[in-house]
Design a protein around this motif. Structure first.
Motif, mmCIF file in Angstrom:
data_model
loop_
_atom_site.group_PDB
_atom_site.id
_atom_site.type_symbol
_atom_site.label_atom_id
_atom_site.label_comp_id
_atom_site.label_asym_id
_atom_site.label_seq_id
_atom_site.Cartn_x
_atom_site.Cartn_y
_atom_site.Cartn_z
ATOM 1 N N SER A 146 -31.750 17.904 -12.154
ATOM 2 C CA SER A 146 -30.906 16.734 -11.873
ATOM 3 C C SER A 146 -29.822 16.497 -12.924
ATOM 4 C CB SER A 146 -31.775 15.482 -11.722
ATOM 5 O OG SER A 146 -32.427 15.175 -12.944
ATOM 6 N N GLY A 147 -29.960 17.056 -14.102
ATOM 7 C CA GLY A 147 -28.940 16.893 -15.139
ATOM 8 C C GLY A 147 -27.897 17.993 -15.154
ATOM 9 N N ASN A 148 -27.989 18.930 -14.222
ATOM 10 C CA ASN A 148 -27.026 20.033 -14.147
ATOM 11 C C ASN A 148 -26.117 19.833 -12.948
ATOM 12 O OD1 ASN A 148 -29.771 21.316 -15.269
ATOM 13 N ND2 ASN A 148 -28.034 22.356 -16.174
ATOM 14 N N PHE A 149 -24.815 19.905 -13.216
ATOM 15 C CA PHE A 149 -23.851 19.692 -12.148
ATOM 16 C C PHE A 149 -23.025 20.940 -11.898
ATOM 17 C CE2 PHE A 149 -24.659 15.536 -14.017
ATOM 18 C CZ PHE A 149 -25.114 14.874 -12.896
ATOM 19 N N CYS A 150 -22.820 21.225 -10.629
ATOM 20 C CA CYS A 150 -21.991 22.355 -10.213
ATOM 21 C C CYS A 150 -21.048 21.850 -9.137
ATOM 22 C CB CYS A 150 -22.867 23.482 -9.659
ATOM 23 S SG CYS A 150 -21.898 24.863 -9.021
ATOM 24 N N ARG A 151 -19.790 22.181 -9.273
ATOM 25 C CA ARG A 151 -18.803 21.740 -8.292
ATOM 26 C C ARG A 151 -18.495 22.809 -7.251
ATOM 27 N NH1 ARG A 151 -16.546 19.241 -13.206
ATOM 28 N NH2 ARG A 151 -16.803 17.005 -12.933
ATOM 29 N N CYS A 152 -19.018 24.025 -7.452
ATOM 30 C CA CYS A 152 -18.651 25.142 -6.579
ATOM 31 C C CYS A 152 -19.588 25.350 -5.400
ATOM 32 C CB CYS A 152 -18.614 26.450 -7.363
ATOM 33 S SG CYS A 152 -17.388 26.509 -8.664
ATOM 34 N N ILE A 153 -20.874 25.096 -5.606
ATOM 35 C CA ILE A 153 -21.848 25.448 -4.569
ATOM 36 C C ILE A 153 -22.711 24.257 -4.217
ATOM 37 C CG2 ILE A 153 -22.025 27.867 -5.278
ATOM 38 C CD1 ILE A 153 -24.762 27.067 -6.579
ATOM 39 N N SER A 154 -23.448 24.439 -3.160
ATOM 40 C CA SER A 154 -24.487 23.490 -2.809
ATOM 41 C C SER A 154 -25.691 23.804 -3.678
ATOM 42 C CB SER A 154 -24.854 23.669 -1.333
ATOM 43 O OG SER A 154 -26.114 23.121 -1.073
ATOM 44 N N HIS A 155 -26.391 22.804 -4.111
ATOM 45 C CA HIS A 155 -27.594 23.041 -4.906
ATOM 46 C C HIS A 155 -28.731 23.579 -4.047
ATOM 47 C CE1 HIS A 155 -26.644 21.665 -9.001
ATOM 48 N NE2 HIS A 155 -25.662 21.039 -8.377
ATOM 49 N N TYR A 156 -28.517 23.662 -2.752
ATOM 50 C CA TYR A 156 -29.527 24.187 -1.829
ATOM 51 C C TYR A 156 -29.921 25.607 -2.217
ATOM 52 C CZ TYR A 156 -31.684 25.613 2.585
ATOM 53 O OH TYR A 156 -32.541 26.091 3.523
ATOM 54 N N GLN A 157 -28.936 26.474 -2.494
ATOM 55 C CA GLN A 157 -29.233 27.850 -2.875
ATOM 56 C C GLN A 157 -29.956 27.914 -4.223
ATOM 57 O OE1 GLN A 157 -26.118 26.867 -1.868
ATOM 58 N NE2 GLN A 157 -25.140 28.475 -0.676
ATOM 59 N N VAL A 158 -29.597 27.022 -5.128
ATOM 60 C CA VAL A 158 -30.226 26.987 -6.443
ATOM 61 C C VAL A 158 -31.703 26.630 -6.300
ATOM 62 C CG1 VAL A 158 -30.267 25.803 -8.681
ATOM 63 C CG2 VAL A 158 -28.077 26.455 -7.645
ATOM 64 N N VAL A 159 -31.999 25.615 -5.518
ATOM 65 C CA VAL A 159 -33.392 25.203 -5.300
ATOM 66 C C VAL A 159 -34.158 26.354 -4.639
ATOM 67 C CG1 VAL A 159 -34.898 23.605 -4.057
ATOM 68 C CG2 VAL A 159 -32.873 22.740 -5.230
ATOM 69 N N GLN A 160 -33.570 27.005 -3.653
ATOM 70 C CA GLN A 160 -34.209 28.162 -3.002
ATOM 71 C C GLN A 160 -34.516 29.248 -4.021
ATOM 72 O OE1 GLN A 160 -31.459 29.383 0.099
ATOM 73 N NE2 GLN A 160 -32.953 28.754 1.637
ATOM 74 N N ALA A 161 -33.584 29.546 -4.890
ATOM 75 C CA ALA A 161 -33.766 30.606 -5.893
ATOM 76 C C ALA A 161 -34.897 30.275 -6.854
ATOM 77 C CB ALA A 161 -32.465 30.837 -6.662
ATOM 78 N N VAL A 162 -34.956 29.026 -7.317
ATOM 79 C CA VAL A 162 -36.023 28.630 -8.240
ATOM 80 C C VAL A 162 -37.382 28.688 -7.531
ATOM 81 C CG1 VAL A 162 -36.941 26.793 -9.718
ATOM 82 C CG2 VAL A 162 -34.469 27.223 -9.637
ATOM 83 N N MET A 163 -37.430 28.235 -6.288
ATOM 84 C CA MET A 163 -38.679 28.301 -5.524
ATOM 85 C C MET A 163 -39.105 29.757 -5.338
ATOM 86 S SD MET A 163 -39.566 25.172 -5.108
ATOM 87 C CE MET A 163 -40.866 25.278 -3.877
ATOM 88 N N ALA A 164 -38.158 30.637 -5.056
ATOM 89 C CA ALA A 164 -38.477 32.057 -4.884
ATOM 90 C C ALA A 164 -38.991 32.662 -6.195
ATOM 91 C CB ALA A 164 -37.245 32.818 -4.392
ATOM 92 N N ALA A 165 -38.378 32.296 -7.312
ATOM 93 C CA ALA A 165 -38.821 32.812 -8.602
ATOM 94 C C ALA A 165 -40.231 32.341 -8.950
ATOM 95 C CB ALA A 165 -37.841 32.404 -9.707
ATOM 96 N N SER A 166 -40.613 31.194 -8.408
ATOM 97 C CA SER A 166 -41.958 30.658 -8.662
ATOM 98 C C SER A 166 -42.987 31.277 -7.717
ATOM 99 C CB SER A 166 -41.973 29.138 -8.519
ATOM 100 O OG SER A 166 -41.940 28.765 -7.158
ATOM 101 N N GLY A 167 -42.521 32.075 -6.779
ATOM 102 C CA GLY A 167 -43.429 32.680 -5.816
ATOM 103 C C GLY A 167 -43.509 31.911 -4.512
ATOM 104 N N LYS A 168 -42.756 30.832 -4.428
ATOM 105 C CA LYS A 168 -42.698 30.032 -3.196
ATOM 106 C C LYS A 168 -41.296 30.174 -2.621
ATOM 107 C CE LYS A 168 -45.597 26.207 -4.771
ATOM 108 N NZ LYS A 168 -45.587 24.749 -5.010
ATOM 109 N N GLU A 169 -41.204 30.181 -1.346
ATOM 110 C CA GLU A 169 -39.880 30.129 -0.720
ATOM 111 C C GLU A 169 -39.598 28.673 -0.374
ATOM 112 O OE1 GLU A 169 -37.508 32.464 -0.338
ATOM 113 O OE2 GLU A 169 -38.801 33.914 -1.318
ATOM 114 N N GLY A 170 -38.383 28.211 -0.761
ATOM 115 C CA GLY A 170 -38.044 26.796 -0.535
ATOM 116 C C GLY A 170 -37.450 26.531 0.792
#
Length: 170
Positions: A146-170
């Protein structure tokens, strides 16, 4: 008249596994007492992966890990970090093989970046989360980022990537 000189002090930072003894002073290669950790990492140590964006602690682009915890390096003085361990984006991949950290690979696989300017800070915040909570919920990921801001992309892909790295698909 004898002029008294101040004894030079040093600080020691272990950055990405490598110890650095840095003199406190204002000369080349020295760390001024008012230098932020971002400045020291970028200008003294040449680690330019840590970014300066807002320079006021509001965007998260400067996030690094200090003793495993995410901090805003633009708001932290280098001298405050004496004796501590710092991990920057350059420390995520395997330095011997060049293999990306699974989190970095998940960002690539899920196209969780665009221009890449804010990506190092997001990755470091996500890395801290996964070290503390190896299998986070989607809400925990969103909170951690929540403290990281990006103006280029949707955070949707970021959340998916972190979930995938944890072994879960978001």
């Amino acid at each position: 008249m004898v002029k008294k000189t101040r004894k030079q002090r040093k600080i020691t930072l272990t950055v990405n596994g490598k110890p650095h003894d840095l003199e406190i002073g204002e000369g080349p290669g020295q760390v001024s007492p008012w230098n932020t950790l971002t400045y020291t990492l970028r200008e003294t140590l040449g680690l330019t992966g840590t970014k300066v964006s807002c320079d006021h602690g509001a965007c998260g682009a400067c996030t690094v890990l200090l003793d495993g915890k995410p901090i805003l390096s633009c708001m932290t003085l280098s001298v405050e970090c004496d004796g501590q361990v710092v991990m920057t984006i350059e420390g995520l991949s395997d330095s011997k093989t060049g293999t990306l950290d699974p989190l970095q690979q998940a960002f690539v696989d899920h196209t969780a970046f665009q221009c890449g300017f804010c990506t190092p800070g997001i990755l470091m915040s996500a890395k801290a989360l996964l070290q503390e909570i190896p299998s986070p919920s989607e809400e925990e990921v969103k909170e951690a980022l929540s403290g990281n801001f990006c103006r280029c992309i949707s955070h949707y892909q970021v959340v998916q990537a972190v979930m995938a790295a944890s072994g879960k698909e978001g």
